[in-house]
Design a protein around this motif. Sequence first.
Motif, mmCIF file in Angstrom:
data_model
loop_
_atom_site.group_PDB
_atom_site.id
_atom_site.type_symbol
_atom_site.label_atom_id
_atom_site.label_comp_id
_atom_site.label_asym_id
_atom_site.label_seq_id
_atom_site.Cartn_x
_atom_site.Cartn_y
_atom_site.Cartn_z
ATOM 1 N N CYS A 142 36.406 36.388 37.419
ATOM 2 C CA CYS A 142 37.424 37.411 37.139
ATOM 3 C C CYS A 142 38.078 37.156 35.789
ATOM 4 O O CYS A 142 38.305 38.083 35.004
ATOM 5 N N LEU A 143 38.375 35.897 35.502
ATOM 6 C CA LEU A 143 38.971 35.556 34.209
ATOM 7 C C LEU A 143 38.021 35.877 33.065
ATOM 8 O O LEU A 143 38.422 36.447 32.043
ATOM 9 N N GLN A 144 36.743 35.534 33.229
ATOM 10 C CA GLN A 144 35.753 35.838 32.196
ATOM 11 C C GLN A 144 35.650 37.345 31.977
ATOM 12 O O GLN A 144 35.562 37.810 30.844
ATOM 13 N N MET A 145 35.663 38.118 33.053
ATOM 14 C CA MET A 145 35.582 39.569 32.960
ATOM 15 C C MET A 145 36.773 40.112 32.160
ATOM 16 O O MET A 145 36.611 40.951 31.275
ATOM 17 N N GLU A 146 37.962 39.609 32.452
ATOM 18 C CA GLU A 146 39.154 40.049 31.734
ATOM 19 C C GLU A 146 39.076 39.677 30.255
ATOM 20 O O GLU A 146 39.455 40.460 29.392
ATOM 21 N N LEU A 147 38.591 38.470 29.971
ATOM 22 C CA LEU A 147 38.493 38.027 28.580
ATOM 23 C C LEU A 147 37.518 38.878 27.786
ATOM 24 O O LEU A 147 37.718 39.129 26.608
ATOM 25 N N LEU A 148 36.454 39.311 28.441
ATOM 26 C CA LEU A 148 35.473 40.151 27.757
ATOM 27 C C LEU A 148 35.896 41.611 27.711
ATOM 28 O O LEU A 148 35.329 42.399 26.967
ATOM 29 N N GLY A 149 36.872 41.982 28.519
ATOM 30 C CA GLY A 149 37.330 43.355 28.532
ATOM 31 C C GLY A 149 36.387 44.299 29.260
ATOM 32 O O GLY A 149 36.372 45.486 29.003
ATOM 33 N N HIS A 150 35.604 43.768 30.187
ATOM 34 C CA HIS A 150 34.661 44.583 30.943
ATOM 35 C C HIS A 150 35.265 44.981 32.287
ATOM 36 O O HIS A 150 36.260 44.417 32.730
ATOM 37 N N SER A 151 34.629 45.943 32.948
ATOM 38 C CA SER A 151 35.104 46.362 34.257
ATOM 39 C C SER A 151 34.358 45.656 35.385
ATOM 40 O O SER A 151 34.715 45.789 36.544
ATOM 41 N N PHE A 152 33.293 44.915 35.059
ATOM 42 C CA PHE A 152 32.574 44.113 36.051
ATOM 43 C C PHE A 152 31.967 42.907 35.360
ATOM 44 O O PHE A 152 31.883 42.848 34.143
ATOM 45 N N PHE A 153 31.556 41.905 36.171
ATOM 46 C CA PHE A 153 30.971 40.690 35.615
ATOM 47 C C PHE A 153 29.965 40.121 36.612
ATOM 48 O O PHE A 153 30.289 39.964 37.794
ATOM 49 N N VAL A 154 28.758 39.841 36.144
ATOM 50 C CA VAL A 154 27.694 39.281 36.981
ATOM 51 C C VAL A 154 27.660 37.770 36.744
ATOM 52 O O VAL A 154 27.679 37.318 35.597
ATOM 53 N N PHE A 155 27.599 36.991 37.833
ATOM 54 C CA PHE A 155 27.628 35.536 37.691
ATOM 55 C C PHE A 155 26.868 34.886 38.842
ATOM 56 O O PHE A 155 26.544 35.527 39.840
ATOM 57 N N LEU A 156 26.576 33.604 38.694
ATOM 58 C CA LEU A 156 25.928 32.812 39.727
ATOM 59 C C LEU A 156 27.029 32.072 40.481
ATOM 60 O O LEU A 156 27.738 31.252 39.905
ATOM 61 N N ASN A 157 27.196 32.398 41.755
ATOM 62 C CA ASN A 157 28.266 31.808 42.559
ATOM 63 C C ASN A 157 27.954 30.339 42.806
ATOM 64 O O ASN A 157 26.921 29.991 43.376
ATOM 65 N N VAL A 158 28.846 29.461 42.373
ATOM 66 C CA VAL A 158 28.635 28.024 42.496
ATOM 67 C C VAL A 158 28.663 27.589 43.962
ATOM 68 O O VAL A 158 28.009 26.610 44.331
ATOM 69 N N ASP A 159 29.394 28.319 44.824
ATOM 70 C CA ASP A 159 29.491 27.957 46.237
ATOM 71 C C ASP A 159 28.233 28.328 47.015
ATOM 72 O O ASP A 159 27.759 27.556 47.845
ATOM 73 N N THR A 160 27.703 29.527 46.771
ATOM 74 C CA THR A 160 26.575 30.032 47.555
ATOM 75 C C THR A 160 25.235 29.940 46.836
ATOM 76 O O THR A 160 24.193 30.037 47.471
ATOM 77 N N GLY A 161 25.254 29.816 45.510
ATOM 78 C CA GLY A 161 24.018 29.780 44.736
ATOM 79 C C GLY A 161 23.385 31.153 44.554
ATOM 80 O O GLY A 161 22.282 31.271 44.056
ATOM 81 N N ALA A 162 24.097 32.208 44.961
ATOM 82 C CA ALA A 162 23.576 33.573 44.866
ATOM 83 C C ALA A 162 24.203 34.302 43.679
ATOM 84 O O ALA A 162 25.273 33.923 43.199
ATOM 85 N N VAL A 163 23.534 35.339 43.228
ATOM 86 C CA VAL A 163 24.060 36.182 42.166
ATOM 87 C C VAL A 163 25.107 37.109 42.782
ATOM 88 O O VAL A 163 24.846 37.774 43.781
ATOM 89 N N ASN A 164 26.314 37.108 42.207
ATOM 90 C CA ASN A 164 27.416 37.941 42.682
ATOM 91 C C ASN A 164 27.947 38.784 41.540
ATOM 92 O O ASN A 164 27.673 38.503 40.367
ATOM 93 N N VAL A 165 28.754 39.782 41.895
ATOM 94 C CA VAL A 165 29.398 40.649 40.914
ATOM 95 C C VAL A 165 30.872 40.774 41.289
ATOM 96 O O VAL A 165 31.192 41.028 42.443
ATOM 97 N N VAL A 166 31.753 40.566 40.318
ATOM 98 C CA VAL A 166 33.159 40.891 40.510
ATOM 99 C C VAL A 166 33.443 42.138 39.692
ATOM 100 O O VAL A 166 32.834 42.359 38.647
ATOM 101 N N TYR A 167 34.360 42.967 40.187
ATOM 102 C CA TYR A 167 34.686 44.194 39.479
ATOM 103 C C TYR A 167 36.165 44.510 39.657
ATOM 104 O O TYR A 167 36.814 44.037 40.584
ATOM 105 N N ARG A 168 36.688 45.304 38.723
ATOM 106 C CA ARG A 168 38.081 45.706 38.784
ATOM 107 C C ARG A 168 38.156 47.021 39.552
ATOM 108 O O ARG A 168 37.491 47.983 39.223
ATOM 109 N N ARG A 169 38.978 47.031 40.596
ATOM 110 C CA ARG A 169 39.150 48.223 41.418
ATOM 111 C C ARG A 169 40.175 49.149 40.775
ATOM 112 O O ARG A 169 40.960 48.730 39.934
ATOM 113 N N ASN A 170 40.168 50.407 41.191
ATOM 114 C CA ASN A 170 41.111 51.383 40.644
ATOM 115 C C ASN A 170 42.559 51.031 40.958
ATOM 116 O O ASN A 170 43.464 51.411 40.222
#
Length: 181
Positions: free
Chosen positions: A142-170
């Motif tokens: 979420c912090l990286q997404m805010e720093l980049l000024g994007h509305s979503f961010f794709v990342f590798l979840n360190v807890d699950t090892g899966a690809v996840n997406v965080v996004y800013r809701r309305n």
Amino acid sequence: MKLTIKSRQFTITEDIEQHFQRKLQRLDKYFNREVEAFVNCSREKGQERVEITLVGAGIDMRAEDRAGDLYSALDLTTERLVRQIERYKTRLEQRRQNRESIRKAVPAPLPEVEEVVTEVEEARIVRSKRFALTPMDPEEACLQMELLGHSFFVFLNVDTGAVNVVYRRNDGNYGLIEPEI
């Protein structure tokens, strides 16, 4: 700080490059590791545009601004980056103190929406981008997404090892997408 400058519609002189180097060295005090700065300069509609992307030290930051001359545009962009870095540091400190998780946040109730069916043009891909997935937790994403000024961010979840997406809701909160395979 390693500096790479690219420009369109004009050439970068030695004086301009030295000025850029001096201004961006001001940001070195915020990082304990080597950071790479990519600067893109262009002239659009009679104004100078400066975009700076900082990569390294575990973060990616981007800022962009326009002004009547190149030096002013650089000053505005640098100030914007300083504010982003300070906001990032504050959020990291608050997160360490609170230890709140995005998963534990109570979702807001969804408003009722009427479905409207309209004809949609055929979608086409106009840009493709490749990037390395960085292992991180959802809060850091979420912090990286805010720093980049994007509305979503794709990342590798360190807890699950899966690809996840965080996004800013309305409603201003964040959402986390965890695909099941």
